[in-house]
Design an enzyme around this catalytic site. Structure first.
Site, PDB file in Angstrom:
ATOM      1  N   HIS A  14      -3.751   1.079   7.843  1.00 28.59           N
ATOM      2  CA  HIS A  14      -4.270  -0.003   8.682  1.00 28.59           C
ATOM      3  C   HIS A  14      -3.104  -0.609   9.457  1.00 28.59           C
ATOM      4  O   HIS A  14      -1.944  -0.318   9.147  1.00 28.59           O
ATOM      5  CB  HIS A  14      -4.977  -1.089   7.854  1.00 28.59           C
ATOM      6  N   GLU A  30       0.813  -1.220   0.000  1.00 28.08           N
ATOM      7  CA  GLU A  30       0.000   0.000   0.000  1.00 28.08           C
ATOM      8  C   GLU A  30       0.846   1.269   0.000  1.00 28.08           C
ATOM      9  O   GLU A  30       0.333   2.358  -0.243  1.00 28.08           O
ATOM     10  CB  GLU A  30      -0.938   0.012   1.209  1.00 28.08           C
ATOM     11  N   GLU A  49       2.773  -1.166  11.168  1.00 31.34           N
ATOM     12  CA  GLU A  49       3.342  -2.502  10.988  1.00 31.34           C
ATOM     13  C   GLU A  49       4.873  -2.502  11.099  1.00 31.34           C
ATOM     14  O   GLU A  49       5.462  -3.461  11.598  1.00 31.34           O
ATOM     15  CB  GLU A  49       2.884  -3.052   9.635  1.00 31.34           C
ATOM     16  N   HIS A  68       2.348  -9.022   1.770  1.00 34.52           N
ATOM     17  CA  HIS A  68       1.068  -8.381   1.452  1.00 34.52           C
ATOM     18  C   HIS A  68       0.021  -9.366   0.945  1.00 34.52           C
ATOM     19  O   HIS A  68       0.298 -10.170   0.047  1.00 34.52           O
ATOM     20  CB  HIS A  68       1.287  -7.291   0.400  1.00 34.52           C
ATOM     21  N   HIS A  94       2.941   1.353   4.817  1.00 33.23           N
ATOM     22  CA  HIS A  94       1.867   2.355   4.885  1.00 33.23           C
ATOM     23  C   HIS A  94       1.643   2.749   6.336  1.00 33.23           C
ATOM     24  O   HIS A  94       2.117   2.073   7.250  1.00 33.23           O
ATOM     25  CB  HIS A  94       0.579   1.760   4.313  1.00 33.23           C
TER      26      HIS A  94
HETATM   27 ZN   LIG Z   1       0.433  -3.705   5.467  1.00 39.28          ZN
END
Ligand SMILES: [Zn+2]
Length: 275
Positions: free
Chosen positions: A115, A10, A134, A60, A104
């Site tokens: 997210h 992302e 993350e 991903h 991201h």
């Molecule tokens: Zn991710």
């Protein structure tokens, strides 16, 4: 010099919508080509900075977004589902540096497609009180193995959140968010140039970098979307229920903390899908 590269998707310049990074439609195909170019730019930069061996861990969606033969540097490619260590599968103490590519922002941030692992489950995650995405969570595994995280590429939010937990990490910002589903993207070729240059600097300085500096015992607090998710997550070893929708994972063993978190994400996936 051995490099571990975890690729998300992302944070790629030009990708602003889920249709470009999930599923098998033509837009996702085009998104995967943009991602491949950015991964390869990071590999080329790493090799210019002294890397001799690269392992790419696809992190991903279904975790098989790259054409194995198209990856630069004759890199090994860890791909596919059900990897026990998920976004960090394959890292061990024999590596000299970790690179995070196309990352991201965290779920609460304004940046594109933000997210934290599961957008339907996690509302916020904090490590030692600092909101993290993350990269910060994955850095627990790097710290456990004593390997420095030297590069993050992606949107500005991802890069800033990573630098908050890993001071000195090199960052290549390839897009500025406008909304969660809009961004001002660098042209893909400019994004790749920036990633190449930054990866070279990051890897050539890796010998002087230390592992991510987490104070121990590390405390990870996770707010989740509803009480059913919190209940199921608390069945995982190491996960304490700290409130109706609050979870806490605490410990000196950073790999165990990460494992408890990843297991809670896996276990609650089907509940999180239920509205
Ligand atoms: Zn991710």
């Amino acid at each position: 010099m051995k490099i571990f590269l975890s690729s998300d998707m992302e944070g790629t310049a030009g990708i602003v919508d889920w249709e470009q990074c999930v599923g098998d439609g033509p837009q996702a195909d085009a998104g995967r080509r943009l991602l491949l170019d950015e991964v390869n730019a990071a590999i080329e930069g790493a090799m210019a900075g002294g890397a001799t061996e690269i392992v790419v861990n696809d992190s991903h969606y279904q975790m098989r977004n790259l054409p194995p033969g198209g990856i630069a540097g004759q890199a090994s490619y860890i791909s596919g589902s059900h990897k026990p260590l998920y976004m960090m599968q394959g890292l061990d103490p024999t590596f000299d540096a970790v690179l995070f590519v196309s990352y991201h922002g965290s779920v609460g941030g304004p940046a594109g497609l933000s997210h934290t692992y599961n957008p339907r489950a996690v509302v916020e995650a904090r490590i030692n009180g600092t909101v993290t995405g993350e990269a910060g969570i994955n850095a627990l595994v790097a710290a456990h193995h004593g390997v420095p995280v030297v590069l993050v590429t992606g949107d500005r939010c991802a890069c800033e959140e990573t630098a908050a937990l890993i001071p000195g990490v090199h960052a290549a910002v390839v897009k500025e968010h406008v909304s969660r589903l809009a961004a001002r993207n660098l042209h893909p070729s400019r994004a790749c140039e920036l990633i190449r240059e930054t990866a070279q600097k990051a890897v050539s300085g890796a010998a002087a970098a230390g592992p991510p500096p987490f104070a121990t015992p590390v405390t990870m607090d996770i707010s989740v979307r509803n009480t059913d998710i919190a209940e199921a997550a608390s069945w995982v070893r190491g996960v304490e229920r700290a409130g109706p929708r609050e979870l806490r994972i605490e410990g000196h063993d950073l790999l165990s903390v990460y494992r408890s978190f990843a297991s809670a994400i896996l276990l609650t996936r089907s509940i999180a899908e239920t509205i």
